[in-house]
Design an enzyme around this catalytic site. Sequence first.
Site, PDB file in Angstrom:
ATOM      1  N   ARG A  27       2.278  -2.501  -2.333  1.00 19.48           N
ATOM      2  CA  ARG A  27       2.221  -2.731  -3.621  1.00 19.48           C
ATOM      3  C   ARG A  27       2.110  -1.389  -4.202  1.00 19.48           C
ATOM      4  O   ARG A  27       2.052  -1.150  -5.557  1.00 19.48           O
ATOM      5  CB  ARG A  27       0.999  -3.373  -4.149  1.00 19.48           C
ATOM      6  CG  ARG A  27       1.031  -4.875  -3.801  1.00 19.48           C
ATOM      7  CD  ARG A  27      -0.086  -5.549  -3.795  1.00 19.48           C
ATOM      8  NE  ARG A  27      -0.635  -5.632  -5.334  1.00 19.48           N
ATOM      9  CZ  ARG A  27      -0.921  -6.569  -6.147  1.00 19.48           C
ATOM     10  NH1 ARG A  27      -0.322  -7.722  -5.792  1.00 19.48           N
ATOM     11  NH2 ARG A  27      -1.224  -6.496  -7.301  1.00 19.48           N
ATOM     12  N   TRP A  74      -4.415   1.947  -7.072  1.00 17.62           N
ATOM     13  CA  TRP A  74      -3.387   2.796  -7.637  1.00 17.62           C
ATOM     14  C   TRP A  74      -3.810   3.304  -8.866  1.00 17.62           C
ATOM     15  O   TRP A  74      -4.241   2.741 -10.158  1.00 17.62           O
ATOM     16  CB  TRP A  74      -2.236   2.010  -7.969  1.00 17.62           C
ATOM     17  CG  TRP A  74      -0.820   2.580  -8.212  1.00 17.62           C
ATOM     18  CD1 TRP A  74      -0.081   3.022  -7.316  1.00 17.62           C
ATOM     19  CD2 TRP A  74      -0.422   2.468  -9.713  1.00 17.62           C
ATOM     20  NE1 TRP A  74       1.028   3.384  -8.279  1.00 17.62           N
ATOM     21  CE2 TRP A  74       0.957   3.208  -9.443  1.00 17.62           C
ATOM     22  CE3 TRP A  74      -0.757   2.189 -11.004  1.00 17.62           C
ATOM     23  CZ2 TRP A  74       1.896   3.262 -10.565  1.00 17.62           C
ATOM     24  CZ3 TRP A  74       0.167   2.262 -12.051  1.00 17.62           C
ATOM     25  CH2 TRP A  74       1.288   3.080 -11.850  1.00 17.62           C
ATOM     26  N   ASN A  98      -8.943  -5.134 -10.049  1.00 13.49           N
ATOM     27  CA  ASN A  98      -7.678  -4.920 -10.355  1.00 13.49           C
ATOM     28  C   ASN A  98      -7.461  -4.911 -11.976  1.00 13.49           C
ATOM     29  O   ASN A  98      -8.050  -6.058 -12.548  1.00 13.49           O
ATOM     30  CB  ASN A  98      -6.594  -5.805  -9.887  1.00 13.49           C
ATOM     31  CG  ASN A  98      -6.342  -5.218  -8.424  1.00 13.49           C
ATOM     32  OD1 ASN A  98      -6.916  -4.320  -7.753  1.00 13.49           O
ATOM     33  ND2 ASN A  98      -5.413  -6.166  -7.697  1.00 13.49           N
TER      34      ASN A  98
END
Length: 607
Positions: A27, A74, A98
Site C-alpha cells: 500500500r 504514509w 488511517n
Amino acid sequence: MCGIVGYIGEKNAVDILIDGLTKLEYRGYDSAGVAVVVDNNIKTERSAGKLINLKNKLEQSPLISNIGIGHTRWATHGKPSDENAHPHCSDHIALVHNGIIENYLELRDELINKGYKFLSETDTEAIAHLLHSLWEDNLEKTVRKAVQRLKGAYALAIISSREEGKILLARKEAPLVIGVGKNENFAASDIPAILHHTREFIFLEDGDIAIMEKDRLEIYDLNFNKVSRSVKTINWNPVMAEKAGYKHFMQKEIYEQPRAITDTIRGKYSLEDGKIYLSELEEMKGDLLSIERIQIVACGTSWHAGLVGKFLIEKFAKIPVEVDIASEYRYREPIVDEKLLFIPISQSGETADTLAALKLAKSKGAKIISICNVIGSSITRESHGTIYTHAGPEIGVASTKAFTTQLATLYMLAIYLSQLKDRLTKEERIKYVKALIKVPEEISSVLDLDHDIEMLAKNFKNYKNFLYLGRNINYPVALEGALKLKEISYIHAEGYPAGEMKHGPIALIDKNMPVLFLAINSPIYEKTLSNIEEVKARDGVVIAVASKSNNGISKKADYTIFVNDTIEETSIFLTTVVTQFFAYHCATLLGLDVDQPRNLAKSVTVE
Ligand code: F6R
C-alpha cells in the site's frame, strides 16, 4: 496509504502484527510501529523507514503480548520519522489511525490548553489525548464520546492498559474489517493483511464502533444502537496474495490476466444468443431502461478504463457517455438527474476522490453501478449495484490485471445495455461475445512475447522521454501505457491520440524521442501509418505494436511487436499487455522497485 492490523487472542500479537504489516507493504508507507499491553502497561515500538527497521528494534527488545495494534504510515501530517509513526499514546491509551482529522488543529489547541504535551506533528496524536481527556469508566464509552468530536475520515484501532482484553475499532470514510477467528479476532484496513488467519470477514460501515475481544464481538452503529453485521467469506486463496515464484507481484499479476479475465466473464454470457447476463443488476433493470446518459468517474488507471468504456458503450449501446476524473468531478457542478447512470470504477473501492464523486452524484439522484475489485469496499457499499472484477488481490502498485478485468467488465456492460435498449442485432452480439471469450487465449499469446519485449526494453531503458500514440479505442491504452512507464521506470512518457500529434507534440520529435505506436488493424489504420511516416521524417525512433496481418509495417517502424489479429474492440487487451511488459522490463532493467515505486501508494484513501 497507511495500513492497520490488530490482534487479540492467545498467540503472540507482535508476530501477527508484523506479518500483517508486511502483507500491507504494497500500500506504500514510510514508517511503522506496534503497541501491545504488557503487565498493565502500554509498550510501543516505532521506526521510520521500512519494516525491517522496526523488526530490528523488536529483535533487540522483544515484546510479548496477546493483544496489540500495528500500523504502516504514509505521511500526511508531519514528515516520516520515529515520532510521527503510529501508534500514538496518551498515558494508558494507544491507537493507530488511517485517514485525516480535519479539525485536529482546533483539538490540538484545546488539548494543549488542558496541559497535554504533543510529541508528534500528527493529527492522530490529538485523538489519543482527546480519548484520555474524555476517559469515562471504560474504553467504549470514551470512544463514543470522542468520535463525536472528530471531523474528517478515520479508521481507528485503540487499546488501553486499563482494559487489557479488548480492542476498540471505529470507522468513518476509511476502510476497516474484522477477521473472525476461534478464540481470536483480527482487525485490518485491508483483507490480505489477515487472510492467512481467517476467511471470515465483517466489513464495518461508516460510523460503526466495534468492541473486539478474543471471543466476543459487538458492533454499534452511528447512533450507538447495537447492530449485527453479516460475516462474509472471502474465497481469495492466501497464495493468490503472494508472489508464487514470480520475481515481482507486478510480473505475477501480468501473467494472471488470462485467469483473471476468465473469472470475470465466467457464467455471464451465452454464445447462442450473444447475450450478457449480469444477475447483479437484475433488480435495477427497470431503472436502467430509463437511463438516458452515463457518467463514468474514476482516477488514474481506472479512469483510462473509463475512456475505453465510453468507446464501447457508445458503440454497442448508443448511450452518450461522459468520462471524468474524480478529483475534478467532485469540485465542479456536474449535471446529474435521475436519468443518469453513474459508474465509478475503482480497483480498491476506497479511492477518496472516486467515493466523494459517487456520493455527490447519488445525492443528486443518479443511479450508481460501480465496477470494483474489492468485495464490501466503501464504493460498493454506496452503490445501488456493483459488478465485481474478479482479478483477485492486486498487490503491485502499478495496476495491471485490475485494468484488464475492468475493460472486460465494461465490454460486458456495454453489450448488456445494448440488449436492454435493443441496439445490436443478435449476430452482432454473437460476434462481440465470441471475441470476448477468446481474450484469455489471446492474452496468453502476448505472454509468449515476454522475452522479445524484454530485449526491446534493453534498447530503450535509458531514454528520458517517450510518446505513446494510439487512435480510437487504443488511445486510452496509449495513456495507460505511458502512465505505466512513468510510474515504475520514472521515464517521462506522454500518451496522445495519434491524430493530435501534429497539433503540438510533433515539435518534440527527434532521435532522442522514441514513439510507441499502437498501430492495430482498424478502419483508420492507414492514418496511423501516415503518423509513423511523419515521425520517421523527423528522425524519430518508432516502436510499433501491430497486427500480424499488417506485416508490411516492419519496413516503416524501427522495431515491431506483432500481436494476433482480433477485432478492434478486443485489440486493447493485447496492446495493453505489451505496454505492461515494456514498462515492467524497463523498470527492472534499471534496477527499480516495480512493486513499490517511489511516492506512490496502492490505495489512495485521502485526497
Ligand atoms: C496506476 C494506478 C492508479 C490507480 C488509481 C485509482 O497504476 O494503479 O492510477 O488506478 O489510484 O485507484 P482505484 O482503482 O483503486 O480507485
